[in-house]
Design a protein around this motif. Structure first.
Motif, PDB file in Angstrom:
ATOM      1  N   LYS A  60      76.307  -4.436  30.687  1.00  0.00           N
ATOM      2  CA  LYS A  60      74.822  -4.628  31.286  1.00  0.00           C
ATOM      3  C   LYS A  60      74.534  -3.310  32.191  1.00  0.00           C
ATOM      4  CE  LYS A  60      75.470  -9.538  31.688  1.00  0.00           C
ATOM      5  NZ  LYS A  60      75.126 -10.772  32.822  1.00  0.00           N
ATOM      6  N   ALA A  61      73.128  -3.232  31.751  1.00  0.00           N
ATOM      7  CA  ALA A  61      72.374  -1.981  32.390  1.00  0.00           C
ATOM      8  C   ALA A  61      71.998  -1.846  33.789  1.00  0.00           C
ATOM      9  CB  ALA A  61      71.368  -1.476  31.429  1.00  0.00           C
ATOM     10  N   GLY A  62      72.325  -3.020  34.531  1.00  0.00           N
ATOM     11  CA  GLY A  62      72.090  -2.816  35.941  1.00  0.00           C
ATOM     12  C   GLY A  62      70.702  -3.795  36.178  1.00  0.00           C
ATOM     13  N   PRO A  63      70.703  -4.293  37.466  1.00  0.00           N
ATOM     14  CA  PRO A  63      69.456  -4.974  37.766  1.00  0.00           C
ATOM     15  C   PRO A  63      68.085  -4.546  37.463  1.00  0.00           C
ATOM     16  CG  PRO A  63      70.967  -4.949  39.477  1.00  0.00           C
ATOM     17  CD  PRO A  63      71.497  -4.021  38.599  1.00  0.00           C
ATOM     18  N   SER A  64      67.414  -5.307  36.564  1.00  0.00           N
ATOM     19  CA  SER A  64      65.911  -4.824  36.356  1.00  0.00           C
ATOM     20  C   SER A  64      65.250  -4.261  37.395  1.00  0.00           C
ATOM     21  CB  SER A  64      65.298  -6.087  35.615  1.00  0.00           C
ATOM     22  OG  SER A  64      63.959  -5.890  35.548  1.00  0.00           O
ATOM     23  N   THR A  65      64.339  -3.360  37.487  1.00  0.00           N
ATOM     24  CA  THR A  65      63.407  -2.725  38.626  1.00  0.00           C
ATOM     25  C   THR A  65      61.962  -3.630  38.493  1.00  0.00           C
ATOM     26  OG1 THR A  65      62.630  -1.313  36.969  1.00  0.00           O
ATOM     27  CG2 THR A  65      64.568  -0.677  38.428  1.00  0.00           C
ATOM     28  N   ASN A  66      61.888  -4.667  37.600  1.00  0.00           N
ATOM     29  CA  ASN A  66      60.595  -4.995  37.536  1.00  0.00           C
ATOM     30  C   ASN A  66      60.695  -6.577  37.326  1.00  0.00           C
ATOM     31  OD1 ASN A  66      61.026  -5.494  34.932  1.00  0.00           O
ATOM     32  ND2 ASN A  66      59.582  -3.933  34.088  1.00  0.00           N
ATOM     33  N   ALA A  84      80.206  -0.414  35.393  1.00  0.00           N
ATOM     34  CA  ALA A  84      79.115  -0.048  34.175  1.00  0.00           C
ATOM     35  C   ALA A  84      78.137   0.772  34.846  1.00  0.00           C
ATOM     36  CB  ALA A  84      78.466  -1.517  33.741  1.00  0.00           C
ATOM     37  N   LEU A  85      77.379   1.534  33.620  1.00  0.00           N
ATOM     38  CA  LEU A  85      76.383   2.263  33.924  1.00  0.00           C
ATOM     39  C   LEU A  85      75.165   1.353  34.644  1.00  0.00           C
ATOM     40  CD1 LEU A  85      76.260   4.417  30.710  1.00  0.00           C
ATOM     41  CD2 LEU A  85      77.132   5.468  32.879  1.00  0.00           C
ATOM     42  N   ASP A  86      74.309   2.019  35.501  1.00  0.00           N
ATOM     43  CA  ASP A  86      73.368   1.345  35.975  1.00  0.00           C
ATOM     44  C   ASP A  86      71.918   2.089  35.724  1.00  0.00           C
ATOM     45  OD1 ASP A  86      71.603  -0.025  37.595  1.00  0.00           O
ATOM     46  OD2 ASP A  86      72.592   0.308  39.438  1.00  0.00           O
ATOM     47  N   MET A  87      71.139   1.711  35.014  1.00  0.00           N
ATOM     48  CA  MET A  87      70.104   2.142  34.545  1.00  0.00           C
ATOM     49  C   MET A  87      68.841   2.493  35.742  1.00  0.00           C
ATOM     50  SD  MET A  87      71.206   3.282  31.774  1.00  0.00           S
ATOM     51  CE  MET A  87      69.884   4.253  31.469  1.00  0.00           C
ATOM     52  N   GLY A  88      69.169   1.504  36.643  1.00  0.00           N
ATOM     53  CA  GLY A  88      68.278   1.531  37.659  1.00  0.00           C
ATOM     54  C   GLY A  88      68.290   2.795  38.769  1.00  0.00           C
ATOM     55  N   LEU A  89      69.473   3.548  38.332  1.00  0.00           N
ATOM     56  CA  LEU A  89      69.885   4.853  39.195  1.00  0.00           C
ATOM     57  C   LEU A  89      69.091   6.018  38.458  1.00  0.00           C
ATOM     58  CD1 LEU A  89      73.447   4.241  40.118  1.00  0.00           C
ATOM     59  CD2 LEU A  89      71.543   3.777  41.503  1.00  0.00           C
ATOM     60  N   ALA A  90      68.699   5.895  37.232  1.00  0.00           N
ATOM     61  CA  ALA A  90      68.142   6.969  36.489  1.00  0.00           C
ATOM     62  C   ALA A  90      66.915   7.596  37.295  1.00  0.00           C
ATOM     63  CB  ALA A  90      67.911   6.744  35.060  1.00  0.00           C
ATOM     64  N   ASN A  91      66.595   8.999  37.336  1.00  0.00           N
ATOM     65  CA  ASN A  91      65.570   9.518  37.797  1.00  0.00           C
ATOM     66  C   ASN A  91      64.697  10.182  37.005  1.00  0.00           C
ATOM     67  OD1 ASN A  91      66.951   9.867  40.540  1.00  0.00           O
ATOM     68  ND2 ASN A  91      68.236  11.293  39.720  1.00  0.00           N
ATOM     69  N   HIS A  92      63.459  10.476  37.311  1.00  0.00           N
ATOM     70  CA  HIS A  92      62.518  10.858  36.567  1.00  0.00           C
ATOM     71  C   HIS A  92      62.727  12.263  36.449  1.00  0.00           C
ATOM     72  CE1 HIS A  92      60.896   6.972  38.058  1.00  0.00           C
ATOM     73  NE2 HIS A  92      60.110   7.188  37.000  1.00  0.00           N
ATOM     74  N   ASP A  93      61.627  12.936  35.760  1.00  0.00           N
ATOM     75  CA  ASP A  93      61.823  14.429  35.422  1.00  0.00           C
ATOM     76  C   ASP A  93      61.489  15.399  36.637  1.00  0.00           C
ATOM     77  OD1 ASP A  93      59.214  14.511  35.770  1.00  0.00           O
ATOM     78  OD2 ASP A  93      58.797  15.305  33.994  1.00  0.00           O
ATOM     79  N   GLY A  94      61.365  14.801  38.063  1.00  0.00           N
ATOM     80  CA  GLY A  94      61.271  15.546  39.214  1.00  0.00           C
ATOM     81  C   GLY A  94      60.002  15.788  39.567  1.00  0.00           C
ATOM     82  N   THR A  95      58.920  15.482  38.928  1.00  0.00           N
ATOM     83  CA  THR A  95      57.594  15.775  39.452  1.00  0.00           C
ATOM     84  C   THR A  95      57.033  14.563  39.945  1.00  0.00           C
ATOM     85  OG1 THR A  95      56.769  15.395  37.130  1.00  0.00           O
ATOM     86  CG2 THR A  95      57.365  17.456  37.761  1.00  0.00           C
ATOM     87  N   PRO A  96      56.145  14.720  40.843  1.00  0.00           N
ATOM     88  CA  PRO A  96      55.620  13.295  41.404  1.00  0.00           C
ATOM     89  C   PRO A  96      54.897  12.592  40.411  1.00  0.00           C
ATOM     90  CG  PRO A  96      55.409  15.128  42.963  1.00  0.00           C
ATOM     91  CD  PRO A  96      55.992  15.777  41.818  1.00  0.00           C
ATOM     92  N   GLU A  97      53.885  13.161  39.686  1.00  0.00           N
ATOM     93  CA  GLU A  97      53.061  12.572  38.869  1.00  0.00           C
ATOM     94  C   GLU A  97      53.655  11.994  37.643  1.00  0.00           C
ATOM     95  OE1 GLU A  97      53.285  16.949  37.615  1.00  0.00           O
ATOM     96  OE2 GLU A  97      52.944  15.561  39.575  1.00  0.00           O
ATOM     97  N   ALA A  98      55.174  12.129  37.440  1.00  0.00           N
ATOM     98  CA  ALA A  98      55.530  11.910  36.157  1.00  0.00           C
ATOM     99  C   ALA A  98      55.798  10.203  35.989  1.00  0.00           C
ATOM    100  CB  ALA A  98      57.164  12.496  36.135  1.00  0.00           C
ATOM    101  N   ASP A  99      55.724   9.897  34.998  1.00  0.00           N
ATOM    102  CA  ASP A  99      55.714   8.211  34.625  1.00  0.00           C
ATOM    103  C   ASP A  99      56.715   8.203  33.449  1.00  0.00           C
ATOM    104  OD1 ASP A  99      54.576   9.461  32.467  1.00  0.00           O
ATOM    105  OD2 ASP A  99      52.860   7.820  32.371  1.00  0.00           O
ATOM    106  N   THR A 100      57.597   9.072  33.135  1.00  0.00           N
ATOM    107  CA  THR A 100      58.667   8.747  32.509  1.00  0.00           C
ATOM    108  C   THR A 100      60.000   9.505  32.797  1.00  0.00           C
ATOM    109  OG1 THR A 100      59.432   8.846  29.893  1.00  0.00           O
ATOM    110  CG2 THR A 100      58.207  10.848  30.827  1.00  0.00           C
ATOM    111  N   PHE A 101      60.966   9.269  32.016  1.00  0.00           N
ATOM    112  CA  PHE A 101      62.395   9.991  32.463  1.00  0.00           C
ATOM    113  C   PHE A 101      62.632  11.337  31.949  1.00  0.00           C
ATOM    114  CE2 PHE A 101      62.259   5.461  33.456  1.00  0.00           C
ATOM    115  CZ  PHE A 101      62.950   5.297  34.729  1.00  0.00           C
ATOM    116  N   GLY A 102      63.401  11.979  32.709  1.00  0.00           N
ATOM    117  CA  GLY A 102      63.802  13.229  32.021  1.00  0.00           C
ATOM    118  C   GLY A 102      65.076  13.156  31.182  1.00  0.00           C
TER     119      GLY A 102
END
Length: 440
Positions: free
Chosen positions: A287-293, A224-242
């Motif tokens: 299932k989208a992968g183990p929760s990160t929180n 399955a796809l694992d949403m825990g592997l998804a990256n942010h938009d590449g900037t250190p201050e980013a708080d959302t995904f790209g």
């Protein structure tokens, strides 16, 4: 011939001592001898020609069993023509592949890009007519990235029921199975089938597939796809995904011992009962992968409908897809060293592509010169956990392809992209691109 000359000389010497009747008989004999020699020379020439023809046939027969060429009319289980070579090869070992190179210029930034984008060998082996190994090894970005995109065994039981076990391309969308560069006319794959159906999407699993006179199908279980592997938009201050939040979730056969893998399900059904027409749908859920929180694990679903119709030099195809992640807030918090406070929940997008071969109006050559137009409209996050949205993106692509050979294509296009969203810094993008692609 030497004997003939000697005989002629002897005849001249004897001419003065022989009677008229004897000379006449000698002439008849000489004529008969000459005709005989000419007949022997002709037979010898025919035998040499037959020997050469037989040698050519032997060489051709050896090549037919030693080397398999691409047959553009034959595919297996929806794969591209080059990927299907091993199924129709007379030799147990089959080697094929494809390649892509491109150059692009972005008007909005003045940036030029040139890259040997992909070189992908296929290696296949037939253990028997019913057990077939197929593999695909991708060298990407000039060899900076190397991955195994396919490595599976097919157990061919019946046209209506076969089993595929191993690492394989997920049977979703139009491009994912048919990602060889001669099978799509844009220089790059459509944005919708890069980000929402993340081509090339390949995972380890087991699928069954088959065909009847009117339908093709595939269904199975994959990593399955694992949403825990998804990256942010590449900037250190980013708080959302790209924009790559779905694409980044692909495992791609990279599971390690300390990571947990879920199993997802995939199914596909295509109607092919009318000549030149394909209409179908495909669905993924897992299932989208183990929760990160520490919260409950989510479910990721992706569905699409797709269609394609071709008549002589005209082809039209289109696709629409929607994605949804349940319990998206389970993937907030500390994520790969960045604190995420907002996460995408759903996305949608589609495109239409039309082409027409204009070469018959210009020349009687057997090559092709299709012109094409593609329209895309998508929102990579129609909803986020804070109730907002990325916003829409739409693009218009105009271009042409030239096929000097059915396995070789030269591409040129202009794409105008309007970014009516909050994640792209340029509202309007104009991109000229030129590409070269081939299969073998």
């Amino acid at each position: 011939m030497k004997k003939l000359l000697l005989s002629s000389a002897a005849a001249l010497v004897l001419a003065n001592t022989l009677s008229a009747d004897e000379i006449s008989d000698l002439k008849v004999q000489l004529k008969a001898l000459t005709e005989r020699l000419e007949s022997l020379e002709m037979n010898s020439k025919k035998q040499a020609e037959q020997t050469n023809a037989l040698a050519d046939e032997v060489i051709n027969a050896q090549n037919a069993t030693s080397f398999s060429t691409v047959d553009m009319t034959k595919t297996e289980a929806g794969l591209g023509a080059a990927a299907s070579k091993v199924y129709y090869s007379k030799n147990p070992l089959s080697i094929g592949g494809y390649g892509e190179m491109y150059y692009s210029h972005q008007n909005h930034t003045g940036t030029d890009t040139s890259e040997v984008y992909r070189f992908v060998p296929y290696i296949g082996y037939k253990f028997s007519d019913n057990i077939i190994l197929n593999s695909e090894i991708e060298f990407e970005h000039g060899g900076q990235e190397v991955s195994v995109e396919q490595l599976y065994l097919d157990f061919l039981i019946d046209p209506a029921f076969n089993v595929r076990l191993g690492h394989q391309v997920v049977p979703m969308g139009l491009i994912n199975l048919n990602h060889e560069p001669v099978l799509f006319n844009t220089v790059a794959r459509p944005d919708v089938e890069q980000y929402l159906i993340p081509s090339t999407w390949h995972e380890t699993g087991l699928t069954v597939y088959g065909k009847t006179d009117t339908f093709n199908y595939a269904a199975g279980a994959i990593v399955a796809l694992d949403m825990g592997l998804a990256n942010h938009d590449g900037t250190p201050e980013a708080d959302t995904f790209g924009k790559s939040w779905i694409r980044d979730a692909r495992r791609g056969g990279n599971e390690s011992n300390n990571e947990t893998s879920n199993i997802g399900g995939v199914a596909r059904l295509d109607y092919v009962g009318m000549n030149g027409l394909l209409i179908g749908t495909s669905l993924y859920a897992g299932k989208a992968g183990p929760s990160t929180n520490g919260q409950a694990e989510g479910i990721m679903t992706i569905a699409d409908i797709h269609a394609q119709y071709q008549y002589e030099g005209f082809k039209i195809k289109g696709l629409y897809t929607q994605s949804h992640l349940s319990k998206a807030d389970s993937y907030l918090g500390d994520h790969q060293g960045v604190i995420a406070t907002v996460h995408p929940e759903s996305a949608r997008g589609g495109y239409v592509n039309m082409e027409y071969n204009i070469l018959p109006y210009l020349t009687q050559a057997s090559t092709r010169l299709p012109i094409f137009f593609q329209y895309e409209n998508y929102n990579l996050a129609t909803s986020l956990t804070d109730g907002t949205s990325f916003g829409n993106t739409e693009s218009f692509t105009y271009g042409l392809n030239y096929f000097p050979h059915e396995q070789v294509v030269l591409k040129g296009e202009y794409k105008l992209r309007h970014n009516k969203n909050g994640i792209d810094t340029n509202e309007n993008e104009g991109i000229y691109s030129f590409g070269l692609g081939f299969i073998f």
